[in-house]
Design an enzyme around this catalytic site. Structure first.
Site, PDB file in Angstrom:
ATOM      1  N   ASP A 169      55.122 -24.328  66.347  1.00 48.31           N
ATOM      2  CA  ASP A 169      55.608 -23.350  67.177  1.00 48.31           C
ATOM      3  C   ASP A 169      56.160 -22.188  66.321  1.00 48.31           C
ATOM      4  O   ASP A 169      57.009 -22.132  65.822  1.00 48.31           O
ATOM      5  CB  ASP A 169      56.966 -23.774  67.771  1.00 48.31           C
ATOM      6  CG  ASP A 169      56.501 -24.926  68.849  1.00 48.31           C
ATOM      7  OD1 ASP A 169      55.468 -25.704  68.803  1.00 48.31           O
ATOM      8  OD2 ASP A 169      57.252 -25.131  69.913  1.00 48.31           O
ATOM      9  N   LYS A 237      54.846 -19.316  74.537  1.00 48.10           N
ATOM     10  CA  LYS A 237      56.391 -20.022  74.757  1.00 48.10           C
ATOM     11  C   LYS A 237      57.290 -19.009  74.921  1.00 48.10           C
ATOM     12  O   LYS A 237      57.324 -17.894  74.265  1.00 48.10           O
ATOM     13  CB  LYS A 237      56.421 -20.787  73.587  1.00 48.10           C
ATOM     14  CG  LYS A 237      57.787 -21.610  73.464  1.00 48.10           C
ATOM     15  CD  LYS A 237      58.057 -22.381  72.130  1.00 48.10           C
ATOM     16  CE  LYS A 237      59.322 -22.833  72.078  1.00 48.10           C
ATOM     17  NZ  LYS A 237      59.750 -23.726  70.999  1.00 48.10           N
ATOM     18  N   LYS A 273      54.838 -22.799  77.810  1.00 50.47           N
ATOM     19  CA  LYS A 273      55.954 -23.661  77.475  1.00 50.47           C
ATOM     20  C   LYS A 273      57.405 -22.629  77.717  1.00 50.47           C
ATOM     21  O   LYS A 273      57.778 -21.825  76.997  1.00 50.47           O
ATOM     22  CB  LYS A 273      56.009 -23.856  75.803  1.00 50.47           C
ATOM     23  CG  LYS A 273      57.367 -24.879  75.446  1.00 50.47           C
ATOM     24  CD  LYS A 273      57.186 -25.423  74.037  1.00 50.47           C
ATOM     25  CE  LYS A 273      58.323 -26.019  73.727  1.00 50.47           C
ATOM     26  NZ  LYS A 273      58.326 -26.674  72.429  1.00 50.47           N
TER      27      LYS A 273
END
Length: 337
Positions: A169, A237, A273
Site C-alpha cells: 500500500d 485506495k 479500497k
C-alpha cells in the site's frame, strides 16, 4: 530562444495503450486535465440514495460474512510490537473463537518492518498472494506522508516484498499532484510497481493510496484515480486513515465509477479500497450496496474490493452474533483494538 522538449515518461503499458507510445509529461497532463468534470451535486445525491438502500434480513448474514472476508485488519501505530502483530494475526485467523463458521479476513496490514512477524504468525494460513488464506499487506513509500526520496521509497517497498509482503500500500506524492506535476507522481508509481517484483518474476499487488482528504476536489480524485491506474495500480485506495476526512461514500462511488469506466474500456478489473473511518456494519453494508450497484456483485471479492479497518471487525462480530442468538454479547465478547 530554445523550444522546451517534452519530458518522456516511463512506458507504462496501460498509459501507452490509452495515450500513445510517445508518452510524455505533457501528453499525460493533457489527458488528465481533459477528463470531464465531476457533477458534485449528482455524485453526492447518488451516494445519499445508495446509503438509504436496505437489505433483507435474509441477506444480512451474507452481508456480514462478506464484510469480514473483505477486511484488511490493520495496525499502523508507532508503538506496534511483534506481540501486537501476533495478536492481530490470531484475530484475523479466528475472528470469533466461539463460532468456527466465522470467515477469515482477507489480509493483515502492517508496517514493513513487521511483515516478517506477520508471515511467521500466519504460518500455513499465509495465502502468499493466492486466493485462499490470509495475505500480508505492508504500507510503504514513507507512509503516511510520502515525504521521502524515491530511492528511500523504493527501498522501503523492496524490503517489505523481500520479507514476504503479498501486497504493498503506497502513498502518492500529494504535493506534486496538487501542484500539477503529474509526471512525478506517475513515474513514482511505475517505479514502485517495479519494486514490487519478486525474485521469481511475479509481483506483489500494488494498492495506490490517493489520500483523498487532501485532494480537495472530486475532479482531483478522478484525475488521481486515472493516473494511478495508468501507472499500474492493482487497487486504488482512498486514504491512509491518518488524515480526515478519510473514506467517504461519495469519494468511493467516484473511484468505483472510474474503475467501471476502465473496465468498459479495456476489460481489465481494478480493485478499490476505502480505508479509514468505516467502523460500523451499517456503514460497511452501504459500501457493499454501492459496489454492487456501480460495478456489480462480481467486485465483492477480496482481489477486487477491501475495507481498510481496525475496529470494523468488532462491530461485525457483534451484529453477527445478534443475528444468530437474538441478543448482543457482553463487553468482553470482542477484543479491544
Amino acid at each position: 530562444m530554445t523550444l522546451e522538449q517534452p519530458v518522456a515518461l516511463a512506458p507504462a503499458e496501460r498509459a501507452v495503450q490509452l495515450i500513445g507510445a510517445d508518452l510524455t509529461e505533457k501528453s499525460l497532463k493533457l489527458h488528465l486535465d481533459g477528463l470531464s468534470g465531476v457533477d458534485a451535486v449528482g455524485l453526492e445525491a447518488r451516494a445519499a440514495g445508495l446509503a438509504t438502500r436496505s437489505i433483507k434480513t435474509s441477506s444480512k448474514a451474507w452481508a456480514l460474512d462478506t464484510i469480514i472476508r473483505l477486511i484488511d485488519l490493520t495496525t499502523l501505530e508507532g508503538a506496534d510490537t511483534p506481540g501486537k502483530v501476533q495478536s492481530l494475526v490470531a484475530k484475523a485467523m479466528n475472528p470469533d473463537p466461539s463460532d468456527p463458521t466465522t470467515p477469515r479476513v482477507a489480509a493483515v496490514c502492517v508496517y514493513g518492518d513487521m511483515v516478517a512477524d506477520a508471515v511467521a504468525a500466519l504460518g500455513s494460513a499465509h495465502a502468499a498472494g493466492g486466493r485462499t488464506g490470509i495475505n500480508v499487506a505492508a504500507v510503504a513509500t514513507a507512509f503516511p506522508s510520502g515525504r521521502a526520496s524515491l530511492a528511500v521509497k523504493l527501498a522501503d517497498t523492496k524490503d517489505a516484498v523481500d520479507a514476504g509482503a503479498d501486497e504493498i500500500d503506497m502513498v502518492i506524492d500529494r504535493g506534486a499532484f496538487l501542484s500539477g506535476r503529474y509526471g512525478i507522481v506517475f513515474e513514482q508509481i511505475v517505479a514502485v510497481k517495479e519494486a514490487c517484483r519478486r525474485r521469481d518474476g511475479s509481483y506483489a499487488h500494488l494498492k495506490v493510496i490517493l489520500e483523498t482528504g487532501e485532494l480537495n476536489t472530486y475532479d482531483n480524485v478522478r484525475r488521481a484515480s486515472w493516473l494511478a491506474i495508468l501507472a499500474g495500480a492493482d487497487f486504488i485506495k482512498t486514504s491512509t486513515g491518518k488524515v480526515q476526512p478519510a473514506a467517504t461514500l461519495p469519494v468511493t462511488l467516484l473511484m468505483l465509477q472510474v474503475v467501471n469506466d476502465w473496465h468498459r474500456l479495456t476489460g481489465e478489473k481494478i480493485g478499490v479500497k476505502p480505508a479509514g473511518g468505516i467502523r460500523s456494519s451499517k456503514d460497511a453494508i452501504r459500501y457493499l450496496v454501492t459496489v454492487a450497484e456501480t460495478v456489480g456483485e462480481e467486485w465483492l471479492q477480496p482481489h477486487l474490493f477491501r475495507f481498510g479497518a481496525s475496529s470494523l471487525l468488532n462491530d461485525v462480530l457483534l451484529q453477527r452474533q445478534k443475528l444468530t442468538t437474538g441478543h448482543y454479547s457482553g463487553p468482553d465478547y470482542v477484543t479491544i483494538d
